[in-house]
Write an enzyme that holds these catalytic residues in place. Structure first.
Site, short mmCIF file in Angstrom:
data_model
loop_
_atom_site.label_atom_id
_atom_site.label_comp_id
_atom_site.label_asym_id
_atom_site.label_seq_id
_atom_site.Cartn_x
_atom_site.Cartn_y
_atom_site.Cartn_z
N ARG A 63 3.78 -8.73 10.56
CA ARG A 63 4.98 -7.90 10.38
C ARG A 63 6.14 -8.75 9.86
NH1 ARG A 63 2.81 -4.07 9.29
NH2 ARG A 63 1.04 -5.48 9.32
N ASP A 86 -3.62 7.53 4.57
CA ASP A 86 -3.06 6.21 4.86
C ASP A 86 -3.65 5.71 6.19
OD1 ASP A 86 -1.53 3.96 4.68
OD2 ASP A 86 0.36 4.93 5.20
N GLU A 87 -3.63 4.42 6.43
CA GLU A 87 -4.13 3.83 7.69
C GLU A 87 -5.53 4.35 8.02
OE1 GLU A 87 -2.36 1.50 8.90
OE2 GLU A 87 -0.22 1.97 8.75
N GLN A 132 -6.76 -4.43 10.41
CA GLN A 132 -5.66 -3.87 11.17
C GLN A 132 -6.08 -2.66 12.01
OE1 GLN A 132 -1.63 -3.82 9.32
NE2 GLN A 132 -2.71 -4.43 7.46
N LYS A 137 0.81 -1.21 0.00
CA LYS A 137 0.00 0.00 0.00
C LYS A 137 0.85 1.27 0.00
CE LYS A 137 -0.72 0.19 4.96
NZ LYS A 137 0.05 1.38 5.32
N THR A 138 1.98 1.24 0.68
CA THR A 138 2.84 2.42 0.67
C THR A 138 3.33 2.70 -0.75
OG1 THR A 138 3.58 1.74 2.85
CG2 THR A 138 4.78 3.53 1.82
#
Length: 733
Positions: free
Chosen positions: A596, A217-218, A248, A30-31
């Site tokens: 992660r 984002d997020e 998340q 996504k980044t």
DNA sequence: TGGTAGAGGCTTTTT
DNA sequence: GCCTCTACCA
């Protein structure tokens, strides 16, 4: 990582017009999509960088995004707005805040400052009528109101009982206190922009027209006030691009609403939804484990991550007797990973609560692996650092009564509680600042006190003179020197050395901030540090193992991840067992932790653990049972059944016999020797470091083995004798 | 006023 | 177990 974007990612990058919601699974790139999209807008569509606004969750994420953009398109970020909600809020308020009565030089109160203000308010209340919780608990309650766009009046109206009503009354006083001190708390940095936009629609319109493209984002972790800000800024062009993952969402306790993701299409009709489900990060085994766990959640959109990175190894299981053994086993696992060729920088140890870091650190600091701990007692929360910064805040904003209260008698200068109380109540009744009361009201005081107040005022005006045109580091130095702060530390704290180092570190931080900036003023420096989080300073250049909370690990990735303390009561946490919603958030937190990891995942739990000084038995996290057996190397003990009176005793006793066959072994004798050797070798004249007392020099060594006694003279003054085997002490090389 | 000692509360997670 | 607050004495 120069793989071409996949079809879904390309779709997300190119869908530039209208609202877009990207459901981006963990590790789905996504980044990359965010940065490619910004580059695409500028390079292919001719959008000017200053027409683009991107919100990130941490300053670190903002920095990384800018770095990635710069790499391929030098200069592109110069006029781009990329930052956290808070940083962006400050940016707008500095230039527009005066329209709603915020003076330009406002202070930013962190959580501790806010709690101090609440405490101050409570002390002025005649009768508070009992149990309303600690000041910081009240501050949290107030914060949640603010994040839900509730004014004190609305809070009072909606109060369900007397206690809530009283807290709402404190909220009202709290808001008054902030205004009087010309201060904003964290929440205000966003809330005041929303207020500004509603009072002055023309200002909102100006910003909304300017930002043709808004990216978030997020997105799963945005709260209502942030949503209001996003909505306002995207209101004109409606080119809102939100990236998030409902699986998340781990910040509902801070007011975040997953609904923002789940109801996005209703909020923004015509939304294009893109789902990214290919994972580029983890092995299939790690993903299988994570997928199975998260599948137990009901409240989710549902997705299944897949990867073509291969099966990989099974997750390791570490079972330990207690938290100390766990720490040793974790360090062991780290060492074996390093032996396998993984760099320490590619290893992270994650846990639920900051308190767990202590047991881990106690072991790690004696080991040979370099490590860093993120969070815990943060640098800017240390007493000595807060003192120095309170001086800074007060110099930058003399109306800041909370800071003044902190420094008025530090170091002690004879202006204790009673003097301060009489002056502050004078300020209250005259509706002025406390500084004003110091200036004008001192004649009520006894001669000695008058003199002392005069001396303090002189100190203040001298420092303000310096602050007026010196760069921040010089001001900090002047504060330390003029107040005799180091001397004060030396005389009052056995660990003065470490504290002095911290104080010097503030000067260094100011120095570092000043490098290459136009605005080196104290105010600018204060603003910078008010907004930094701990993860922001996370250092992945040096080769260190990183220890941090699961929350802090959001958005990061490592080759190897060890999750410690996987017991019921910790993950999920005791305080989150009441409702399905809370429990599901704990599960998501575990899911975030697992995802992660790129290659190796270790899961660890202990059968006993010390909690607030009391030893408690624990059973393995219920989430562990949700992982398929074939993903784990070893078997999880079945959770203890509650039946049978005898169980209680068993919980509390270290029964070596009940450790399962796949129990991680105790450290082998050689390893242990290696471990204790370091603490055994002390000689007269040797430099040592003690956890509580700092650096010192060995004066005398007696006895041997467990009875080895070492006498140490500490640099900070004082001499002490320790049993070397038990003292938190190590030789300095 | 300030230093000390003992009691009590606290820990979930953070921009 | 640790930190902070409070009570009491110098």
């Amino acid at each position: 990582m120069a793989f071409p974007l996949n079809d879904r990612q390309l779709e997300a990058v190119r869908a530039t017009e209208g609202p877009v919601l990207v459901i981006a699974g963990a590790g789905s790139g996504k980044t990359r999509v965010l940065t490619e999209r910004i580059a695409h807008l500028v390079v292919e569509r001719g959008v000017r960088p200053h027409e683009i606004l991107a919100f990130t969750f941490t300053n670190r994420a903002a920095r990384e995004m800018k770095e990635r953009l710069e790499k391929n398109n030098p200069g592109i970020t110069d006029r781009l707005w990329v930052g956290t909600f808070h940083a962006t809020g400050v940016r707008i308020l500095r230039s527009e805040g005066e329209r709603i009565g915020i003076q330009r030089r406002f202070s930013i109160y962190d959580a501790d400052d806010s709690a101090d203000l609440v405490k101050e308010i409570l002390s002025k209340q005649v009768v508070m009528g009992g149990m309303m919780g600690s000041p910081s608990a009240m501050r949290d309650r107030i914060s949640r109101w603010k994040n839900d766009l509730m004014t004190p009046e609305m809070a009072a109206e909606g109060a369900s009982d007397n206690i809530e009503r009283k807290v709402a009354a404190v909220y009202r006083e709290y808001e008054r206190g902030l205004r009087r001190a010309n201060a904003l708390d964290f929440d205000d940095l966003i809330a005041k922009v929303v207020e500004l936009f509603s009072v002055h629609p023309e200002v909102k319109e100006r910003y909304a027209r300017r930002f043709r493209y808004v990216l978030v984002d997020e997105f799963q972790d945005t709260n209502p006030i942030q949503m209001a800000l996003i909505d306002a800024l995207a209101s004109h062009h409606r080119n809102l691009f939100a990236v998030g993952d409902d699986d998340q969402s781990i910040y509902s306790w801070r007011g975040a609403r997953v609904d923002h993701i789940l109801n996005f299409e209703e909020l923004y009709p015509g939304t294009k939804v893109v789902r990214l489900e290919q994972n580029y990060r983890s092995t299939q085994t790690i993903l299988d484990a994570a997928n199975h766990v998260i599948a137990h959640n009901k409240g989710r959109k549902g997705k299944n991550l897949w990867t073509d990175l291969g099966k990989g190894e099974k997750a390791g299981l570490l079972v330990s007797m207690d938290e100390e053994t766990e720490a040793i086993n974790v360090l062991d696992a780290v060492k074996s990973l390093v032996a396998d060729g993984y760099s320490p920088r590619e290893i992270a140890v994650l846990y639920r609560t900051n308190a767990q870091s202590r047991a881990l650190e106690d072991v790690f600091k004696l080991g040979s692996v370099p490590y860093q701990i993120i969070g815990g007692v943060r640098f800017y929360e240390r007493m000595e650092v807060r003192d120095i910064l309170a001086y800074c805040k007060f110099l930058a904003n003399p109306a800041d009564d909370v800071s003044l209260k902190r420094i008025v008698n530090v170091p002690p200068r004879g202006l204790g509680k009673s003097t301060y109380e009489s002056l502050s109540s004078m300020a209250r009744s005259n509706d002025t600042t406390v500084l004003e009361a110091l200036r004008t009201g001192a004649h009520f005081l006894a001669t000695a006190q008058k003199k002392r107040v005069g001396a303090f005022l002189e100190l203040v005006s001298k420092l303000r003179e310096i602050a007026k045109d010196s760069p921040a580091p010089r001001v900090v130095e002047a504060i330390i020197a003029e107040t005799g702060y180091k001397e004060f530390l030396r005389q009052n704290y056995p660990d003065a050395d470490a504290r002095i180092e911290n104080v010097d570190e503030v000067v260094a931080a100011a120095e570092a901030y000043t490098q290459g900036r136009d605005d080196a003023s104290l105010a600018a420096f204060l603003e910078e540090i008010a907004l930094v989080a701990d993860v922001d300073s996370l250092d992945d250049i040096k080769g260190q193992v990183t220890l941090m909370t699961l929350h802090n690990a959001k958005g990061l990735e490592y080759d190897c991840v060890i999750i410690a303390g996987l017991e019921d009561g910790l993950v999920p946490h005791y305080n989150s067992l009441d409702t399905i919603e809370e429990l599901e958030e704990e599960r998501r937190l575990f899911y975030v932790g697992m995802t992660r990891a790129r290659k190796r995942l270790f899961l660890s739990y202990a059968n006993m653990r010390r909690r607030m000084g009391v030893i408690e038995g624990g059973s393995p996290s219920r989430f562990l049972a949700e992982i398929p057996d074939e993903c784990v190397d070893g078997a999880v003990d079945s959770p203890r059944s509650g039946e049978g009176a005898g169980d209680f005793d068993e919980l509390r006793l270290p029964f070596p016999g009940r450790r399962g066959p796949l129990q991680r072994r105790e450290p082998s004798p050689t390893e242990y020797e290696d471990y204790s050797q370091e603490e055994a070798s002390y000689a007269v004249g040797m430099r040592i470091f003690h956890n509580d007392f700092g650096r010192g020099i060995v004066r005398k060594v007696e006895g041997s083995g467990e009875n080895l006694r070492v006498t140490v003279i500490f640099d900070g003054g004082g001499e002490r004798k320790f049993l070397a085997h038990y003292a938190p002490m190590r030789p300095l090389v």
